[in-house]
Motif scaffolding. Structure first.
Motif, short mmCIF file in Angstrom:
data_model
loop_
_atom_site.label_atom_id
_atom_site.label_comp_id
_atom_site.label_asym_id
_atom_site.label_seq_id
_atom_site.Cartn_x
_atom_site.Cartn_y
_atom_site.Cartn_z
N ILE A 36 16.33 34.09 -0.02
CA ILE A 36 16.52 32.38 -0.92
C ILE A 36 17.68 32.95 -1.54
O ILE A 36 17.87 31.22 -1.58
CB ILE A 36 15.80 34.01 -1.96
N ALA A 37 18.83 33.15 -1.56
CA ALA A 37 20.11 32.69 -2.27
C ALA A 37 20.95 31.64 -1.13
O ALA A 37 21.13 31.13 -1.64
CB ALA A 37 20.82 33.63 -2.32
N GLY A 38 20.50 31.22 0.31
CA GLY A 38 20.46 30.12 0.64
C GLY A 38 19.85 29.47 0.95
O GLY A 38 20.42 28.12 1.25
N MET A 39 18.85 29.40 0.05
CA MET A 39 17.25 28.09 0.17
C MET A 39 18.17 26.95 -0.83
O MET A 39 17.63 25.31 0.00
CB MET A 39 16.18 29.19 -0.10
N PRO A 40 18.88 27.02 -1.32
CA PRO A 40 19.17 25.77 -2.45
C PRO A 40 19.99 24.60 -1.38
O PRO A 40 20.20 23.80 -1.26
CB PRO A 40 20.11 26.18 -3.27
N LEU A 60 14.87 30.65 -16.52
CA LEU A 60 15.07 31.63 -16.80
C LEU A 60 14.82 32.20 -18.19
O LEU A 60 14.22 33.16 -18.58
CB LEU A 60 16.29 31.78 -16.09
N ASN A 61 15.52 31.45 -19.06
CA ASN A 61 15.07 31.66 -20.52
C ASN A 61 14.69 31.82 -21.11
O ASN A 61 14.37 32.47 -21.62
CB ASN A 61 16.94 30.61 -20.98
N ARG A 87 10.26 36.27 -11.48
CA ARG A 87 11.48 36.29 -11.87
C ARG A 87 13.08 36.32 -10.98
O ARG A 87 13.66 35.65 -10.67
CB ARG A 87 11.52 37.35 -13.00
N ARG A 88 12.88 37.32 -10.08
CA ARG A 88 14.28 37.29 -9.03
C ARG A 88 14.60 36.17 -8.10
O ARG A 88 15.29 35.76 -7.99
CB ARG A 88 13.75 38.82 -8.25
N LEU A 89 13.25 35.57 -8.28
CA LEU A 89 13.62 34.28 -6.97
C LEU A 89 14.26 33.46 -8.11
O LEU A 89 15.25 33.04 -7.44
CB LEU A 89 12.22 34.49 -6.43
N ALA A 94 19.18 30.44 -9.43
CA ALA A 94 20.06 29.87 -10.50
C ALA A 94 21.67 30.87 -9.50
O ALA A 94 22.77 29.80 -10.16
CB ALA A 94 20.29 30.82 -11.23
N ASP A 95 22.03 31.98 -10.01
CA ASP A 95 23.25 32.63 -9.11
C ASP A 95 23.57 31.62 -7.86
O ASP A 95 25.32 31.53 -8.13
CB ASP A 95 23.31 34.10 -9.28
N ALA A 96 23.05 31.23 -7.42
CA ALA A 96 23.60 30.44 -5.80
C ALA A 96 23.91 29.27 -5.98
O ALA A 96 24.79 28.74 -5.79
CB ALA A 96 22.00 29.94 -4.76
N LEU A 97 23.36 28.38 -7.43
CA LEU A 97 23.47 27.57 -7.81
C LEU A 97 24.65 27.07 -9.14
O LEU A 97 25.56 26.52 -9.26
CB LEU A 97 22.43 26.62 -8.69
#
Length: 99
Positions: A36-40, A60-61, A87-89, A94-97
């Motif tokens: 998932i983190a690698g998808m972007p 997220l906010n 939500r975790r997805l 967001a973290d990956a970006l």
């Protein structure tokens, strides 16, 4: 929130990454969260990734986990997510970006 009903093309493209072979890709990536983190990076161009940063942070906010679950389900994703998983997805994206 309009984006929940009409997500922009870059977000639709990202959500389309949950196709029938996603679990195979996750296995190759070392797990579901890693995939998932690698998808972007794997699915989007640089401009698309930049355009999604503020949108993911806004989701997220402001969106509930149930809203995010509905968004991903309406995308036609081949996988089912519970609200917390949805939500975790979005958190992983967001973290990956760096959003």
């Amino acid at each position: 929130m309009k984006v929940l009903r009409e997500p922009p093309p870059a977000l639709r493209k990202l959500m389309a990454g949950f196709h029938q072979d996603f679990l195979l890709e996750a296995e190759q990536a070392g797990g579901v969260e890693a995939a998932i983190a690698g998808m972007p990076a794997g699915l989007l161009g640089a401009d698309e990734r930049e355009s999604l940063k503020p949108l993911l942070r806004k989701l997220l906010n402001e969106a509930s986990p149930s809203d995010l679950k509905g968004l991903i389900h309406r995308s036609g994703a081949d996988h089912v997510f519970k609200a917390a998983g949805a939500r975790r997805l979005f958190e992983l994206w967001a973290d990956a970006l760096g959003a």
